[in-house]
Write a protein that holds these residues in place. Structure first.
Motif, PDB file in Angstrom:
ATOM      1  N   LEU A   1      -2.950   6.978   2.944  1.00  0.00           N
ATOM      2  CA  LEU A   1      -4.288   6.489   2.646  1.00  0.00           C
ATOM      3  C   LEU A   1      -5.293   7.520   3.123  1.00  0.00           C
ATOM      4  CD1 LEU A   1      -4.017   2.823   3.970  1.00  0.00           C
ATOM      5  CD2 LEU A   1      -3.732   3.605   1.619  1.00  0.00           C
ATOM      6  N   HIS A   2      -6.415   7.581   2.462  1.00  0.00           N
ATOM      7  CA  HIS A   2      -7.501   8.476   2.848  1.00  0.00           C
ATOM      8  C   HIS A   2      -8.763   7.644   3.018  1.00  0.00           C
ATOM      9  CE1 HIS A   2      -5.100  12.032   1.809  1.00  0.00           C
ATOM     10  NE2 HIS A   2      -4.653  11.272   0.823  1.00  0.00           N
TER      11      HIS A   2
ATOM     12  N   VAL B   1      -6.602   5.793  -2.316  1.00  0.00           N
ATOM     13  CA  VAL B   1      -5.200   6.161  -2.504  1.00  0.00           C
ATOM     14  C   VAL B   1      -5.117   7.020  -3.762  1.00  0.00           C
ATOM     15  CG1 VAL B   1      -4.224   4.155  -1.332  1.00  0.00           C
ATOM     16  CG2 VAL B   1      -4.646   4.048  -3.755  1.00  0.00           C
ATOM     17  N   TYR B   2      -4.258   8.019  -3.726  1.00  0.00           N
ATOM     18  CA  TYR B   2      -4.106   8.901  -4.870  1.00  0.00           C
ATOM     19  C   TYR B   2      -2.766   8.699  -5.570  1.00  0.00           C
ATOM     20  CZ  TYR B   2      -8.248  11.107  -2.993  1.00  0.00           C
ATOM     21  OH  TYR B   2      -9.513  11.329  -2.536  1.00  0.00           O
ATOM     22  N   GLU B   3      -2.039   7.682  -5.154  1.00  0.00           N
ATOM     23  CA  GLU B   3      -0.776   7.330  -5.797  1.00  0.00           C
ATOM     24  C   GLU B   3      -1.010   6.090  -6.669  1.00  0.00           C
ATOM     25  OE1 GLU B   3       2.476   6.957  -2.993  1.00  0.00           O
ATOM     26  OE2 GLU B   3       1.305   8.132  -1.565  1.00  0.00           O
TER      27      GLU B   3
ATOM     28  N   LEU C   1       0.830  -1.197   0.000  1.00  0.00           N
ATOM     29  CA  LEU C   1       0.000   0.000   0.000  1.00  0.00           C
ATOM     30  C   LEU C   1       0.870   1.254   0.000  1.00  0.00           C
ATOM     31  CD1 LEU C   1      -2.760  -0.862   2.598  1.00  0.00           C
ATOM     32  CD2 LEU C   1      -3.125  -0.329   0.189  1.00  0.00           C
ATOM     33  N   PRO C   2       0.410   2.314  -0.656  1.00  0.00           N
ATOM     34  CA  PRO C   2       1.130   3.592  -0.562  1.00  0.00           C
ATOM     35  C   PRO C   2       1.159   4.075   0.888  1.00  0.00           C
ATOM     36  CG  PRO C   2      -0.435   3.630  -2.373  1.00  0.00           C
ATOM     37  CD  PRO C   2      -0.707   2.380  -1.583  1.00  0.00           C
ATOM     38  N   GLN C   3       2.064   4.937   1.199  1.00  0.00           N
ATOM     39  CA  GLN C   3       2.224   5.433   2.567  1.00  0.00           C
ATOM     40  C   GLN C   3       1.031   6.258   3.034  1.00  0.00           C
ATOM     41  OE1 GLN C   3       4.752   4.890   4.914  1.00  0.00           O
ATOM     42  NE2 GLN C   3       5.149   3.249   3.465  1.00  0.00           N
TER      43      GLN C   3
ATOM     44  N   ILE D   1      -0.578   2.427  -8.098  1.00  0.00           N
ATOM     45  CA  ILE D   1      -0.205   1.117  -7.571  1.00  0.00           C
ATOM     46  C   ILE D   1       0.122   0.248  -8.774  1.00  0.00           C
ATOM     47  CG2 ILE D   1      -0.979  -0.930  -6.328  1.00  0.00           C
ATOM     48  CD1 ILE D   1      -2.846   0.872  -4.724  1.00  0.00           C
TER      49      ILE D   1
END
Length: 95
Positions: A17-18, A56-58, A13-15, A60
């Motif tokens: 999260l929302h 997530v806005y990054e 997972l990206p660092q 994957i």
């Protein structure tokens, strides 16, 4: 609208999260108000578990995403194929 089920290992997972409250804003707002004693981190963790949805806005890498597909056991996402390795017509779609 049909949905698909994806899984990702926690370490992938990206660092950042929302919380996804796009479909239940009033309900989420009430939960936030009811839990004013929680820290921001505790509240975010609670909401993620309560609603089962994060954003997530990054990007994957598709090889890190597992997708529920025809022939996959629904209870064990570790056995699902990666998105990169599956034909689109084999992805299970559900309501």
């Amino acid at each position: 609208m049909k949905l698909a089920s994806f899984a990702i290992r926690a370490e992938d997972l990206p660092q950042i999260l929302h919380i996804d409250w796009s479909n239940a804003w009033n309900l989420v707002r009430g939960r936030i108000a009811d839990r004013g004693d929680m820290s921001a981190e505790q509240l975010m963790r609670y909401l993620a578990f309560e609603f089962g949805s994060v954003v997530v806005y990054e990007a994957i890498d598709p090889s890190k995403l597992r997708v529920f597909s025809t022939g996959s056991g629904p209870a064990n996402p570790k056995t699902w194929p990666s998105l990169r390795d599956i034909s689109v017509d084999l992805i299970v779609r559900h309501d």
